[in-house]
Design a protein around this motif. Structure first.
Motif, mmCIF file in Angstrom:
data_model
loop_
_atom_site.group_PDB
_atom_site.id
_atom_site.type_symbol
_atom_site.label_atom_id
_atom_site.label_comp_id
_atom_site.label_asym_id
_atom_site.label_seq_id
_atom_site.Cartn_x
_atom_site.Cartn_y
_atom_site.Cartn_z
ATOM 1 N N LEU A 1 26.198 -19.591 25.390
ATOM 2 C CA LEU A 1 25.153 -18.698 24.905
ATOM 3 C C LEU A 1 24.120 -18.485 26.010
ATOM 4 C CD1 LEU A 1 24.017 -17.191 22.408
ATOM 5 C CD2 LEU A 1 22.759 -19.279 21.865
ATOM 6 N N PRO A 2 24.070 -17.281 26.602
ATOM 7 C CA PRO A 2 23.042 -17.015 27.608
ATOM 8 C C PRO A 2 21.654 -17.103 26.968
ATOM 9 C CG PRO A 2 24.744 -15.321 27.647
ATOM 10 C CD PRO A 2 24.965 -16.145 26.419
ATOM 11 N N GLY A 3 20.717 -17.705 27.676
ATOM 12 C CA GLY A 3 19.356 -17.842 27.161
ATOM 13 C C GLY A 3 18.468 -16.702 27.605
ATOM 14 N N PRO A 4 17.227 -16.703 27.126
ATOM 15 C CA PRO A 4 16.278 -15.646 27.484
ATOM 16 C C PRO A 4 16.028 -15.530 28.989
ATOM 17 C CG PRO A 4 15.447 -16.956 25.660
ATOM 18 C CD PRO A 4 16.677 -17.644 26.164
ATOM 19 N N ALA A 5 16.189 -16.611 29.740
ATOM 20 C CA ALA A 5 15.940 -16.583 31.190
ATOM 21 C C ALA A 5 17.221 -16.395 31.992
ATOM 22 C CB ALA A 5 15.246 -17.878 31.618
ATOM 23 N N TYR A 6 18.306 -16.000 31.352
ATOM 24 C CA TYR A 6 19.597 -15.893 32.030
ATOM 25 C C TYR A 6 19.578 -14.903 33.193
ATOM 26 C CZ TYR A 6 24.606 -15.699 32.751
ATOM 27 O OH TYR A 6 25.851 -15.768 33.302
ATOM 28 N N ASP A 7 18.927 -13.775 33.012
ATOM 29 C CA ASP A 7 18.917 -12.725 34.039
ATOM 30 C C ASP A 7 17.688 -12.770 34.943
ATOM 31 O OD1 ASP A 7 21.349 -11.655 33.227
ATOM 32 O OD2 ASP A 7 20.392 -10.382 31.719
ATOM 33 N N LYS A 8 17.007 -13.912 34.990
ATOM 34 C CA LYS A 8 15.784 -14.024 35.785
ATOM 35 C C LYS A 8 15.965 -15.083 36.868
ATOM 36 C CE LYS A 8 12.952 -12.855 31.828
ATOM 37 N NZ LYS A 8 11.946 -13.293 30.888
ATOM 38 N N GLU A 9 15.311 -14.872 38.010
ATOM 39 C CA GLU A 9 15.325 -15.901 39.051
ATOM 40 C C GLU A 9 14.535 -17.112 38.603
ATOM 41 O OE1 GLU A 9 14.560 -15.038 43.149
ATOM 42 O OE2 GLU A 9 15.423 -13.049 42.907
ATOM 43 N N HIS A 10 13.365 -16.881 38.076
ATOM 44 C CA HIS A 10 12.550 -17.936 37.471
ATOM 45 C C HIS A 10 11.507 -17.252 36.602
ATOM 46 C CE1 HIS A 10 9.858 -21.244 36.718
ATOM 47 N NE2 HIS A 10 10.746 -22.055 37.245
ATOM 48 N N PRO A 11 11.429 -17.650 35.332
ATOM 49 C CA PRO A 11 10.433 -17.008 34.469
ATOM 50 C C PRO A 11 9.010 -17.313 34.943
ATOM 51 C CG PRO A 11 11.655 -18.741 33.305
ATOM 52 C CD PRO A 11 12.193 -18.674 34.685
ATOM 53 N N ASP A 12 8.105 -16.382 34.676
ATOM 54 C CA ASP A 12 6.713 -16.626 35.064
ATOM 55 C C ASP A 12 6.029 -17.487 34.002
ATOM 56 O OD1 ASP A 12 5.977 -14.976 32.932
ATOM 57 O OD2 ASP A 12 5.747 -13.222 34.213
ATOM 58 N N GLY A 13 4.758 -17.757 34.183
ATOM 59 C CA GLY A 13 4.039 -18.666 33.300
ATOM 60 C C GLY A 13 3.691 -18.106 31.933
ATOM 61 N N LEU A 14 3.694 -16.789 31.772
ATOM 62 C CA LEU A 14 3.341 -16.193 30.492
ATOM 63 C C LEU A 14 4.510 -16.279 29.526
ATOM 64 C CD1 LEU A 14 1.512 -12.988 31.764
ATOM 65 C CD2 LEU A 14 0.482 -15.142 30.988
ATOM 66 N N TYR A 15 4.243 -16.758 28.323
ATOM 67 C CA TYR A 15 5.314 -16.902 27.341
ATOM 68 C C TYR A 15 5.871 -15.537 26.935
ATOM 69 C CZ TYR A 15 7.974 -18.012 23.243
ATOM 70 O OH TYR A 15 9.010 -18.114 22.340
ATOM 71 N N GLN A 16 7.186 -15.434 26.929
ATOM 72 C CA GLN A 16 7.876 -14.231 26.480
ATOM 73 C C GLN A 16 8.623 -14.577 25.186
ATOM 74 O OE1 GLN A 16 7.615 -11.222 28.116
ATOM 75 N NE2 GLN A 16 6.120 -12.356 29.317
ATOM 76 N N PRO A 17 8.266 -13.961 24.058
ATOM 77 C CA PRO A 17 8.932 -14.291 22.798
ATOM 78 C C PRO A 17 10.452 -14.126 22.905
ATOM 79 C CG PRO A 17 7.028 -12.886 22.405
ATOM 80 C CD PRO A 17 7.243 -12.942 23.901
ATOM 81 N N VAL A 18 11.175 -14.997 22.219
ATOM 82 C CA VAL A 18 12.636 -14.949 22.230
ATOM 83 C C VAL A 18 13.120 -14.309 20.933
ATOM 84 C CG1 VAL A 18 12.781 -16.976 23.712
ATOM 85 C CG2 VAL A 18 12.911 -17.258 21.252
ATOM 86 N N SER A 19 14.358 -13.848 20.947
ATOM 87 C CA SER A 19 14.904 -13.185 19.763
ATOM 88 C C SER A 19 15.092 -14.173 18.612
ATOM 89 C CB SER A 19 16.237 -12.511 20.094
ATOM 90 O OG SER A 19 17.272 -13.467 20.143
ATOM 91 N N CYS A 20 14.948 -13.672 17.414
ATOM 92 C CA CYS A 20 15.167 -14.493 16.220
ATOM 93 C C CYS A 20 16.611 -14.979 16.165
ATOM 94 C CB CYS A 20 14.826 -13.703 14.964
ATOM 95 S SG CYS A 20 13.074 -13.356 14.790
ATOM 96 N N ASP A 21 17.552 -14.160 16.641
ATOM 97 C CA ASP A 21 18.960 -14.561 16.635
ATOM 98 C C ASP A 21 19.184 -15.779 17.523
ATOM 99 O OD1 ASP A 21 19.694 -12.520 14.889
ATOM 100 O OD2 ASP A 21 20.196 -11.135 16.511
ATOM 101 N N PHE A 22 18.542 -15.805 18.686
ATOM 102 C CA PHE A 22 18.660 -16.954 19.590
ATOM 103 C C PHE A 22 18.075 -18.202 18.929
ATOM 104 C CE2 PHE A 22 17.214 -19.627 23.154
ATOM 105 C CZ PHE A 22 18.409 -19.765 23.836
ATOM 106 N N THR A 23 16.907 -18.053 18.329
ATOM 107 C CA THR A 23 16.275 -19.176 17.626
ATOM 108 C C THR A 23 17.153 -19.659 16.478
ATOM 109 O OG1 THR A 23 14.100 -18.312 18.233
ATOM 110 C CG2 THR A 23 14.163 -19.941 16.474
#
Length: 103
Positions: free
Chosen positions: A16-38
């Motif tokens: 299961l790819p996570g919310p940060a799968y397509d990122k080099e490194h997430p920044d410090g600001l929280y990015q909400p994740v999908s309800c399906d992932f949760t």
């Protein structure tokens, strides 16, 4: 849920790819994740599914094998995955989750 068969319902397989799968490194600001992932994570908590968890930590990409998620927490500064040792992983820092296969 299909997890008891070793399959995530979102991806149709054991990865299961996570919310940060397509990122080099997430920044410090929280990015909400999908309800399906949760929902997939909540199912893993209930079923005590052993996982391989890859996430961005303070020293870059980190993988932990054979972990069982104890709980999920929602707080003002983000949503967190809680491990048995009380280590916390922010959900939007998760790169990938796989259902752990014992050899």
């Amino acid at each position: 849920m299909h997890q008891q068969l070793g399959i995530f319902s979102l991806s149709g397989n054991d990865r299961l790819p996570g919310p940060a799968y397509d990122k080099e490194h997430p920044d410090g600001l929280y990015q909400p994740v999908s309800c399906d992932f949760t929902d997939e994570l909540e199912s893993a908590v209930v079923l005590k599914t052993r996982l391989s968890l890859t996430f961005y930590g303070p020293h870059g990409l980190t993988t932990m094998d054979g972990v069982i998620i104890s709980d999920l927490k929602s707080e003002a500064n983000g949503e967190w995955l809680i491990l048995p040792d009380q280590q916390r992983v922010r959900l939007d820092f998760i790169h990938e989750i796989r259902i752990h296969r014992s050899l």
